[in-house]
Design a protein around this motif. Sequence first.
Motif, PDB file in Angstrom:
ATOM      1  N   THR A 122       0.830  -1.204   0.000  1.00  0.00           N
ATOM      2  CA  THR A 122       0.000   0.000   0.000  1.00  0.00           C
ATOM      3  C   THR A 122       0.865   1.254   0.000  1.00  0.00           C
ATOM      4  N   VAL A 123       1.908   1.258   0.819  1.00  0.00           N
ATOM      5  CA  VAL A 123       2.801   2.417   0.906  1.00  0.00           C
ATOM      6  C   VAL A 123       3.545   2.624  -0.412  1.00  0.00           C
ATOM      7  N   VAL A 124       4.128   1.566  -0.938  1.00  0.00           N
ATOM      8  CA  VAL A 124       4.911   1.682  -2.181  1.00  0.00           C
ATOM      9  C   VAL A 124       4.016   2.105  -3.338  1.00  0.00           C
ATOM     10  N   GLN A 125       2.798   1.592  -3.392  1.00  0.00           N
ATOM     11  CA  GLN A 125       1.863   2.005  -4.431  1.00  0.00           C
ATOM     12  C   GLN A 125       1.640   3.521  -4.370  1.00  0.00           C
ATOM     13  N   GLY A 126       1.493   4.063  -3.174  1.00  0.00           N
ATOM     14  CA  GLY A 126       1.304   5.498  -3.016  1.00  0.00           C
ATOM     15  C   GLY A 126       2.526   6.285  -3.463  1.00  0.00           C
ATOM     16  N   PHE A 127       3.717   5.829  -3.085  1.00  0.00           N
ATOM     17  CA  PHE A 127       4.943   6.529  -3.496  1.00  0.00           C
ATOM     18  C   PHE A 127       5.111   6.495  -5.011  1.00  0.00           C
ATOM     19  N   ALA A 128       4.791   5.376  -5.633  1.00  0.00           N
ATOM     20  CA  ALA A 128       4.904   5.283  -7.091  1.00  0.00           C
ATOM     21  C   ALA A 128       3.929   6.242  -7.766  1.00  0.00           C
ATOM     22  N   GLU A 129       2.734   6.366  -7.208  1.00  0.00           N
ATOM     23  CA  GLU A 129       1.736   7.267  -7.797  1.00  0.00           C
ATOM     24  C   GLU A 129       2.149   8.730  -7.649  1.00  0.00           C
ATOM     25  N   VAL A 130       2.684   9.105  -6.492  1.00  0.00           N
ATOM     26  CA  VAL A 130       3.030  10.505  -6.222  1.00  0.00           C
ATOM     27  C   VAL A 130       4.403  10.880  -6.778  1.00  0.00           C
ATOM     28  N   PHE A 131       5.394   9.988  -6.650  1.00  0.00           N
ATOM     29  CA  PHE A 131       6.774  10.320  -6.994  1.00  0.00           C
ATOM     30  C   PHE A 131       7.347   9.488  -8.144  1.00  0.00           C
ATOM     31  N   GLY A 132       6.549   8.619  -8.738  1.00  0.00           N
ATOM     32  CA  GLY A 132       7.026   7.767  -9.815  1.00  0.00           C
ATOM     33  C   GLY A 132       7.864   6.614  -9.290  1.00  0.00           C
ATOM     34  N   ALA A 133       8.344   5.785 -10.207  1.00  0.00           N
ATOM     35  CA  ALA A 133       9.137   4.607  -9.826  1.00  0.00           C
ATOM     36  C   ALA A 133      10.393   5.006  -9.062  1.00  0.00           C
ATOM     37  N   ALA A 134      11.018   6.107  -9.459  1.00  0.00           N
ATOM     38  CA  ALA A 134      12.239   6.559  -8.764  1.00  0.00           C
ATOM     39  C   ALA A 134      11.921   6.906  -7.313  1.00  0.00           C
ATOM     40  N   PRO A 157      -5.151  -9.863   3.277  1.00  0.00           N
ATOM     41  CA  PRO A 157      -4.475  -8.729   3.920  1.00  0.00           C
ATOM     42  C   PRO A 157      -4.973  -8.449   5.341  1.00  0.00           C
ATOM     43  N   ALA A 158      -4.031  -8.402   6.272  1.00  0.00           N
ATOM     44  CA  ALA A 158      -4.339  -8.059   7.657  1.00  0.00           C
ATOM     45  C   ALA A 158      -4.263  -6.550   7.874  1.00  0.00           C
ATOM     46  N   TYR A 159      -3.597  -5.831   6.982  1.00  0.00           N
ATOM     47  CA  TYR A 159      -3.523  -4.385   7.106  1.00  0.00           C
ATOM     48  C   TYR A 159      -4.903  -3.805   6.788  1.00  0.00           C
ATOM     49  N   PRO A 160      -5.500  -3.032   7.699  1.00  0.00           N
ATOM     50  CA  PRO A 160      -6.894  -2.603   7.520  1.00  0.00           C
ATOM     51  C   PRO A 160      -7.150  -1.677   6.327  1.00  0.00           C
ATOM     52  N   ARG A 161      -6.159  -0.966   5.841  1.00  0.00           N
ATOM     53  CA  ARG A 161      -6.349  -0.076   4.695  1.00  0.00           C
ATOM     54  C   ARG A 161      -5.590  -0.570   3.463  1.00  0.00           C
ATOM     55  N   ALA A 162      -5.401  -1.867   3.373  1.00  0.00           N
ATOM     56  CA  ALA A 162      -4.701  -2.445   2.217  1.00  0.00           C
ATOM     57  C   ALA A 162      -5.442  -2.080   0.935  1.00  0.00           C
ATOM     58  N   THR A 163      -4.685  -1.746  -0.095  1.00  0.00           N
ATOM     59  CA  THR A 163      -5.258  -1.405  -1.391  1.00  0.00           C
ATOM     60  C   THR A 163      -4.935  -2.516  -2.380  1.00  0.00           C
ATOM     61  N   PRO A 164      -5.816  -2.748  -3.347  1.00  0.00           N
ATOM     62  CA  PRO A 164      -5.514  -3.763  -4.358  1.00  0.00           C
ATOM     63  C   PRO A 164      -4.269  -3.352  -5.151  1.00  0.00           C
ATOM     64  N   VAL A 165      -3.388  -4.303  -5.383  1.00  0.00           N
ATOM     65  CA  VAL A 165      -2.174  -4.022  -6.162  1.00  0.00           C
ATOM     66  C   VAL A 165      -2.105  -4.975  -7.343  1.00  0.00           C
ATOM     67  N   SER A 166      -1.520  -4.485  -8.424  1.00  0.00           N
ATOM     68  CA  SER A 166      -1.385  -5.294  -9.635  1.00  0.00           C
ATOM     69  C   SER A 166      -0.198  -6.242  -9.503  1.00  0.00           C
ATOM     70  N   ALA A 167      -0.107  -7.188 -10.421  1.00  0.00           N
ATOM     71  CA  ALA A 167       1.032  -8.102 -10.452  1.00  0.00           C
ATOM     72  C   ALA A 167       2.330  -7.317 -10.634  1.00  0.00           C
ATOM     73  N   GLU A 168       2.295  -6.287 -11.471  1.00  0.00           N
ATOM     74  CA  GLU A 168       3.487  -5.455 -11.697  1.00  0.00           C
ATOM     75  C   GLU A 168       3.896  -4.735 -10.405  1.00  0.00           C
ATOM     76  N   GLU A 169       2.917  -4.222  -9.666  1.00  0.00           N
ATOM     77  CA  GLU A 169       3.225  -3.549  -8.396  1.00  0.00           C
ATOM     78  C   GLU A 169       3.793  -4.540  -7.380  1.00  0.00           C
ATOM     79  N   ARG A 170       3.232  -5.755  -7.331  1.00  0.00           N
ATOM     80  CA  ARG A 170       3.763  -6.783  -6.418  1.00  0.00           C
ATOM     81  C   ARG A 170       5.194  -7.118  -6.775  1.00  0.00           C
ATOM     82  N   ASP A 171       5.477  -7.270  -8.074  1.00  0.00           N
ATOM     83  CA  ASP A 171       6.847  -7.589  -8.514  1.00  0.00           C
ATOM     84  C   ASP A 171       7.816  -6.474  -8.121  1.00  0.00           C
ATOM     85  N   PHE A 172       7.371  -5.217  -8.248  1.00  0.00           N
ATOM     86  CA  PHE A 172       8.214  -4.076  -7.888  1.00  0.00           C
ATOM     87  C   PHE A 172       8.565  -4.120  -6.393  1.00  0.00           C
ATOM     88  N   VAL A 173       7.556  -4.368  -5.547  1.00  0.00           N
ATOM     89  CA  VAL A 173       7.788  -4.456  -4.101  1.00  0.00           C
ATOM     90  C   VAL A 173       8.708  -5.631  -3.790  1.00  0.00           C
TER      91      VAL A 173
END
Length: 191
Positions: A122-134, A157-173
């Motif tokens: 969830t955190v990495v997805q947000g950073f990618a959206e706001v600041f890009g992959a870098a 997901p046990a994290y209460p605010r978990a967001t759906p992530v794509s396969a590409e986002e999972r691979d990035f994490v």
Amino acid sequence: MNDAYFFGYGSLVNRQTHLHAPNFPARLKGWRRVWKSTVLREVAFLSAEPWEGAVMEGLVAHVPGGDWAALDLRERAYGRHDVSALCEHEAGPVRVEVYAVAPEHAAGPDVAHPVLLSYVDTVVQGFAEVFGAAGALRFFETTAGWPPEVVDDRAAPAYPRATPVSAEERDFVDAGLRRLGVEQVAASVRA
């Protein structure tokens, strides 16, 4: 007070986890992001701590009507700190506060307080959206206190605010964690 803003540096960077608007990319000088656990929660979460020379990227977002009650409830394991003079953003002349785990409640991540992979996603997805992959890569590089392993709770997901992530986002994490030497372990955890 209508000029109240918070500085989000973890899941609050992911705009899908809140409705606080307007919000703007920001940089906080003299603070760093770090994994912490607290007696108030069963899992480790991101916190902020003063750190000389550090610069932390995040998001500043408006607190409607200056009413902190709902946000304080969401961030109940943290205390607020005025960082207005240390924060660069495009919100104009506003008061900015950051949440940080109080030192008397903090301890390093351990077996009793694991880091959840759904939270990292969830955190990495947000950073990618706001600041890009870098920017998402900088999240991994500038976050202190990474544990040797994280709990893979993606299937349920046990994290209460978990967001759906794509396969590409999972691979990035997954690649980011591998670069840090952090392993993923399966376990049943409740946040």
